[in-house]
Scaffold this motif. Structure first.
Motif, PDB file in Angstrom:
ATOM      1  N   UNK A   1      17.905  73.770  21.128  1.00 25.52           N
ATOM      2  CA  UNK A   1      18.877  73.147  22.023  1.00 25.52           C
ATOM      3  C   UNK A   1      18.645  73.464  23.491  1.00 25.52           C
ATOM      4  N   UNK A   2      18.350  74.722  23.796  1.00 25.01           N
ATOM      5  CA  UNK A   2      18.333  75.136  25.202  1.00 25.01           C
ATOM      6  C   UNK A   2      17.219  74.502  26.032  1.00 25.01           C
ATOM      7  N   UNK A   3      15.991  74.334  25.519  1.00 19.21           N
ATOM      8  CA  UNK A   3      14.996  73.640  26.337  1.00 19.21           C
ATOM      9  C   UNK A   3      15.431  72.220  26.723  1.00 19.21           C
ATOM     10  N   UNK A   4      16.072  71.524  25.805  1.00 15.39           N
ATOM     11  CA  UNK A   4      16.544  70.165  26.093  1.00 15.39           C
ATOM     12  C   UNK A   4      17.628  70.181  27.158  1.00 15.39           C
ATOM     13  N   UNK A   5      18.582  71.101  27.027  1.00 13.14           N
ATOM     14  CA  UNK A   5      19.653  71.202  28.020  1.00 13.14           C
ATOM     15  C   UNK A   5      19.093  71.583  29.384  1.00 13.14           C
ATOM     16  N   UNK A   6      18.144  72.513  29.418  1.00  6.37           N
ATOM     17  CA  UNK A   6      17.549  72.936  30.686  1.00  6.37           C
ATOM     18  C   UNK A   6      16.829  71.794  31.379  1.00  6.37           C
ATOM     19  N   UNK A   7      16.138  70.973  30.603  1.00  7.12           N
ATOM     20  CA  UNK A   7      15.435  69.812  31.175  1.00  7.12           C
ATOM     21  C   UNK A   7      16.430  68.803  31.727  1.00  7.12           C
ATOM     22  N   UNK A   8      17.522  68.574  31.004  1.00 12.20           N
ATOM     23  CA  UNK A   8      18.527  67.614  31.457  1.00 12.20           C
ATOM     24  C   UNK A   8      19.238  68.094  32.712  1.00 12.20           C
ATOM     25  N   UNK A   9      19.424  69.401  32.835  1.00  9.40           N
ATOM     26  CA  UNK A   9      20.150  69.965  33.967  1.00  9.40           C
ATOM     27  C   UNK A   9      19.239  70.345  35.135  1.00  9.40           C
ATOM     28  N   UNK A  10      17.951  70.020  35.021  1.00  8.34           N
ATOM     29  CA  UNK A  10      16.996  70.261  36.104  1.00  8.34           C
ATOM     30  C   UNK A  10      16.937  71.745  36.470  1.00  8.34           C
ATOM     31  N   UNK A  11      16.865  72.590  35.456  1.00  9.99           N
ATOM     32  CA  UNK A  11      16.834  74.035  35.670  1.00  9.99           C
ATOM     33  C   UNK A  11      15.516  74.466  36.310  1.00  9.99           C
ATOM     34  N   UNK A  12      15.550  75.654  36.900  1.00 11.86           N
ATOM     35  CA  UNK A  12      14.352  76.270  37.478  1.00 11.86           C
ATOM     36  C   UNK A  12      14.196  77.658  36.865  1.00 11.86           C
ATOM     37  N   UNK A  13      12.943  78.092  36.728  1.00  9.02           N
ATOM     38  CA  UNK A  13      12.640  79.334  36.037  1.00  9.02           C
ATOM     39  C   UNK A  13      11.943  80.304  36.985  1.00  9.02           C
TER      40      UNK A  13
END
Length: 289
Positions: A125-137
């Motif tokens: 779930x989290x990789x998909x949510x991070x991609x949708x929310x334009x996260x940065x690492x």
């Protein structure tokens, strides 16, 4: 089975952790929650010589909204803590929903947000949510610290932009747009299983026109990394998410997604399910705008 012998250490600073990971004399792995690594050790799919426990590094336990309004989640933050955080639930409900879909409470009590992101199972779930929310690492290694956007972070199945001698220190999630709505949908065979396929949708409503001004559509279980589908987004922008727009978005999913066959589902089943979930998610997200 039991793991092969290994040494264990718990550094107190990021610099110390990076030094241990960069040591060419020993194969070292990071452990935080251990919900992915420990089963791999027990099955001897991973055989590190040294486990570097990062949970005693104070700065990695940070969970806060910074001065720019972005959410910062440190590498030692447990999933259960993040999902229960009032600021996260209020400002990033899509992320909160994604976390609550992970496994079972026992897993979320131990597993970390960054651990799931760094492990990168493309059905998670989290990789998909991070991609949708334009996260940065934020990644630190012997060559310094760098920030990688979500679109470049997830490379392939179980592979990310983090090098073996680097540490993912935190994920930074910008605030969603004003007047935005969200939805997170997935199909699982049983509660707690990895999803056969899932979708995260984020829609922004234009205050002047009452139509969609911006859209993000990202699928899990549809490829070796989270799959963003611009064609579906374009079908929604400028509309009121009516029947015609939903049909166009559905067609974009059917024609644009190329999942693989495996023992859990055929590619055709995944594609049809993804298109169905997309229609429901878009409707829900628009109602929440």
């Amino acid at each position: 089975m039991k793991p092969t012998p290994f040494d264990y250490t718990a550094p107190r600073t990021v610099a110390e952790a990076v030094t241990l990971l960069a040591d060419p004399a020993r194969d070292a792995k990071v452990v935080a929650g251990g919900q992915s690594l420990i089963p791999m050790l027990n099955m001897r799919l991973a055989r590190p010589e040294l486990l570097v426990d990062i949970t005693r590094i104070p700065e990695l336990a940070r969970l806060a909204v910074d001065g720019s309004g972005a959410l910062r989640i440190g590498a030692a933050v447990r999933q259960a803590r993040a999902a229960a955080d009032p600021a996260l639930r209020r400002g990033w409900p899509l992320l909160a929903a994604a976390i609550t879909r992970i496994g079972h409470p026992q897993i979320r009590n131990r597993g970390t947000v960054c651990g799931s992101l760094a492990h990168h199972d493309p059905a998670a779930e989290l990789p998909t949510a991070a991609r949708a929310l334009d996260a940065r690492f934020v990644i630190t290694g012997p060559r310094g610290t760098r920030t990688v956007p979500a679109e470049d972070f997830f490379v392939a199945t179980f592979s990310t932009a983090v090098e073996p001698d680097e540490l993912l220190c935190e994920v930074v999630v910008p605030p969603p747009p004003d007047r935005s709505g969200w939805a997170f949908e997935e199909l699982t065979r049983r509660h707690g299983d990895f999803a056969t396929v899932g979708v995260a949708v984020l829609l922004e409503r234009d205050a002047a026109t009452g139509t969609v001004r911006g859209a993000r559509v990202v699928f899990s279980g549809a490829g070796p990394a989270p799959v963003r589908l611009p064609a579906a987004e374009e079908a929604l922008v400028g509309t009121e998410v009516g029947a015609e727009a939903l049909a166009a978005a559905r067609l974009a999913a059917l024609s644009g997604l190329t999942p693989s066959d495996d023992v859990h589902a055929s590619a055709a089943h995944r594609r049809e399910t993804a298109a169905h979930l997309l229609v429901h998610a878009c409707t829900t997200a628009w109602e929440r705008c």
